[in-house]
Design a protein around this motif. Structure first.
Motif, PDB file in Angstrom:
ATOM      1  N   PHE A 119       0.988   8.675   2.082  1.00  9.76           N
ATOM      2  CA  PHE A 119       0.858   8.672   3.544  1.00  9.76           C
ATOM      3  C   PHE A 119       2.142   8.228   4.256  1.00  9.76           C
ATOM      4  O   PHE A 119       2.265   8.383   5.468  1.00  9.76           O
ATOM      5  CB  PHE A 119      -0.283   7.743   3.971  1.00  9.76           C
ATOM      6  N   PHE A 167       0.822  -1.208   0.000  1.00 15.22           N
ATOM      7  CA  PHE A 167       0.000   0.000   0.000  1.00 15.22           C
ATOM      8  C   PHE A 167       0.862   1.267   0.000  1.00 15.22           C
ATOM      9  O   PHE A 167       0.632   2.207  -0.752  1.00 15.22           O
ATOM     10  CB  PHE A 167      -0.886   0.071   1.260  1.00 15.22           C
ATOM     11  N   LYS A 210      -3.630  -3.779  13.022  1.00 20.58           N
ATOM     12  CA  LYS A 210      -2.797  -4.343  11.968  1.00 20.58           C
ATOM     13  C   LYS A 210      -1.297  -4.072  12.107  1.00 20.58           C
ATOM     14  O   LYS A 210      -0.478  -4.889  11.681  1.00 20.58           O
ATOM     15  CB  LYS A 210      -3.301  -3.747  10.646  1.00 20.58           C
ATOM     16  N   LEU A 259      -6.631  10.795   5.479  1.00 25.42           N
ATOM     17  CA  LEU A 259      -7.523   9.669   5.748  1.00 25.42           C
ATOM     18  C   LEU A 259      -8.901  10.154   6.203  1.00 25.42           C
ATOM     19  O   LEU A 259      -9.924   9.610   5.818  1.00 25.42           O
ATOM     20  CB  LEU A 259      -6.901   8.725   6.782  1.00 25.42           C
TER      21      LEU A 259
HETATM   22  C1  HEM Z   1     -12.216   4.214  -5.616  1.00 21.77           C
HETATM   23  C2  HEM Z   1     -11.766   4.355  -4.390  1.00 21.77           C
HETATM   24  C3  HEM Z   1     -11.021   3.321  -3.620  1.00 21.77           C
HETATM   25  C4  HEM Z   1     -10.916   1.977  -3.787  1.00 21.77           C
HETATM   26  C5  HEM Z   1     -11.567   1.130  -4.845  1.00 21.77           C
HETATM   27  C6  HEM Z   1     -10.024   1.482  -2.747  1.00 21.77           C
HETATM   28  C7  HEM Z   1      -9.678   0.168  -2.580  1.00 21.77           C
HETATM   29  C8  HEM Z   1      -8.846  -0.317  -1.617  1.00 21.77           C
HETATM   30  C9  HEM Z   1      -8.518  -1.718  -1.425  1.00 21.77           C
HETATM   31  C10 HEM Z   1      -9.049  -2.890  -2.232  1.00 21.77           C
HETATM   32  C11 HEM Z   1      -7.655  -1.792  -0.388  1.00 21.77           C
HETATM   33  C12 HEM Z   1      -7.030  -3.053   0.195  1.00 21.77           C
HETATM   34  C13 HEM Z   1      -7.813  -3.458   1.397  1.00 21.77           C
HETATM   35  C14 HEM Z   1      -7.166  -4.624   2.118  1.00 21.77           C
HETATM   36  O1  HEM Z   1      -6.658  -5.536   1.483  1.00 21.77           O
HETATM   37  O2  HEM Z   1      -7.146  -4.616   3.370  1.00 21.77           O
HETATM   38  C15 HEM Z   1      -7.424  -0.433   0.073  1.00 21.77           C
HETATM   39  C16 HEM Z   1      -6.608  -0.109   1.114  1.00 21.77           C
HETATM   40  C17 HEM Z   1      -6.423   1.181   1.574  1.00 21.77           C
HETATM   41  N1  HEM Z   1      -7.116   2.307   1.171  1.00 21.77           N
HETATM   42 FE1  HEM Z   1      -8.339   2.418  -0.424  1.00 21.77          FE
HETATM   43  N2  HEM Z   1      -9.604   2.520  -1.988  1.00 21.77           N
HETATM   44  C18 HEM Z   1     -10.190   3.661  -2.472  1.00 21.77           C
HETATM   45  C19 HEM Z   1     -10.060   4.924  -1.986  1.00 21.77           C
HETATM   46  C20 HEM Z   1      -9.282   5.275  -0.916  1.00 21.77           C
HETATM   47  C21 HEM Z   1      -9.148   6.625  -0.404  1.00 21.77           C
HETATM   48  C22 HEM Z   1      -9.837   7.849  -0.959  1.00 21.77           C
HETATM   49  C23 HEM Z   1      -8.289   6.538   0.652  1.00 21.77           C
HETATM   50  C24 HEM Z   1      -7.773   7.608   1.569  1.00 21.77           C
HETATM   51  C25 HEM Z   1      -7.587   8.827   1.200  1.00 21.77           C
HETATM   52  C26 HEM Z   1      -7.897   5.162   0.798  1.00 21.77           C
HETATM   53  C27 HEM Z   1      -7.033   4.687   1.729  1.00 21.77           C
HETATM   54  C28 HEM Z   1      -6.622   3.383   1.855  1.00 21.77           C
HETATM   55  C29 HEM Z   1      -5.584   2.941   2.758  1.00 21.77           C
HETATM   56  C30 HEM Z   1      -4.800   3.798   3.724  1.00 21.77           C
HETATM   57  C31 HEM Z   1      -5.458   1.565   2.586  1.00 21.77           C
HETATM   58  C32 HEM Z   1      -4.483   0.643   3.302  1.00 21.77           C
HETATM   59  C33 HEM Z   1      -5.021   0.305   4.660  1.00 21.77           C
HETATM   60  C34 HEM Z   1      -4.112  -0.648   5.410  1.00 21.77           C
HETATM   61  O3  HEM Z   1      -2.953  -0.314   5.696  1.00 21.77           O
HETATM   62  O4  HEM Z   1      -4.588  -1.732   5.759  1.00 21.77           O
HETATM   63  N3  HEM Z   1      -8.518   4.423  -0.164  1.00 21.77           N
HETATM   64  N4  HEM Z   1      -8.157   0.425  -0.683  1.00 21.77           N
END
Ligand code: HEM
Length: 116
Positions: A50, A40, A100, A59
């Motif tokens: 980030f 990520f 996590k 976030l």
């Molecule tokens: C179309 C919009 C978005 C989609 C389809 C999407 C999809 C995803 C997916 C599939 C994951 C992996 C989840 C996992 O395996 O645990 C993820 C992780 C993450 N997303 Fe998104 N996301 C979107 C928008 C955003 C936005 C707008 C933010 C923040 C500004 C964000 C922040 C994060 C972060 C920080 C993670 C990692 C979290 C971790 O460390 O476990 N996402 N996202």
């Protein structure tokens, strides 16, 4: 290690660019080692904005724009800077990251580090 204090200036080195160093991420005043989430946060990856930063505003607002977050030398984000909805979002992220990733320290202002 868990009570280590980081200013945003110090935090900015921990983006995963430097081999052997952890990837660190700040949220709500707490610093996490998100190295296991390098897919990520690692260099060039989707959420690399980030890494080495206080991610709270990004976030909380759902924004990946670097400029919404405080830069090196600035003060870390505090809850009173956020709307109620943003505070809720920030706390939801905190819950997730705490489950996590290991906590390695706290964010401080430059002045707090000098007077420690
Ligand atoms: C179309 C919009 C978005 C989609 C389809 C999407 C999809 C995803 C997916 C599939 C994951 C992996 C989840 C996992 O395996 O645990 C993820 C992780 C993450 N997303 Fe998104 N996301 C979107 C928008 C955003 C936005 C707008 C933010 C923040 C500004 C964000 C922040 C994060 C972060 C920080 C993670 C990692 C979290 C971790 O460390 O476990 N996402 N996202």
């Amino acid at each position: 290690m868990s009570s280590q204090k980081f200013t945003l200036r110090e935090l900015q080195s921990y983006t995963g660019q430097r081999k052997g160093d952890p990837i660190l991420l700040g949220l709500n005043g707490i610093v996490y080692d998100v190295s296991t989430g390098a897919a990520f946060y690692g260099p060039g990856n989707g959420y690399s904005v980030f890494a080495g930063r206080d991610s709270t505003i990004g976030l909380a607002k759902g924004s990946l724009l670097r400029d919404v977050m405080p830069g090196p030398g600035e003060a870390p984000t505090t809850m009173d800077m956020l709307s109620e909805a943003e505070q809720t979002a920030a706390l939801t992220w905190e819950k997730r990251l705490k489950q996590k990733y290991p906590v390695v320290g706290v964010l401080v202002k430059e002045e707090e580090l000098e007077s420690k």
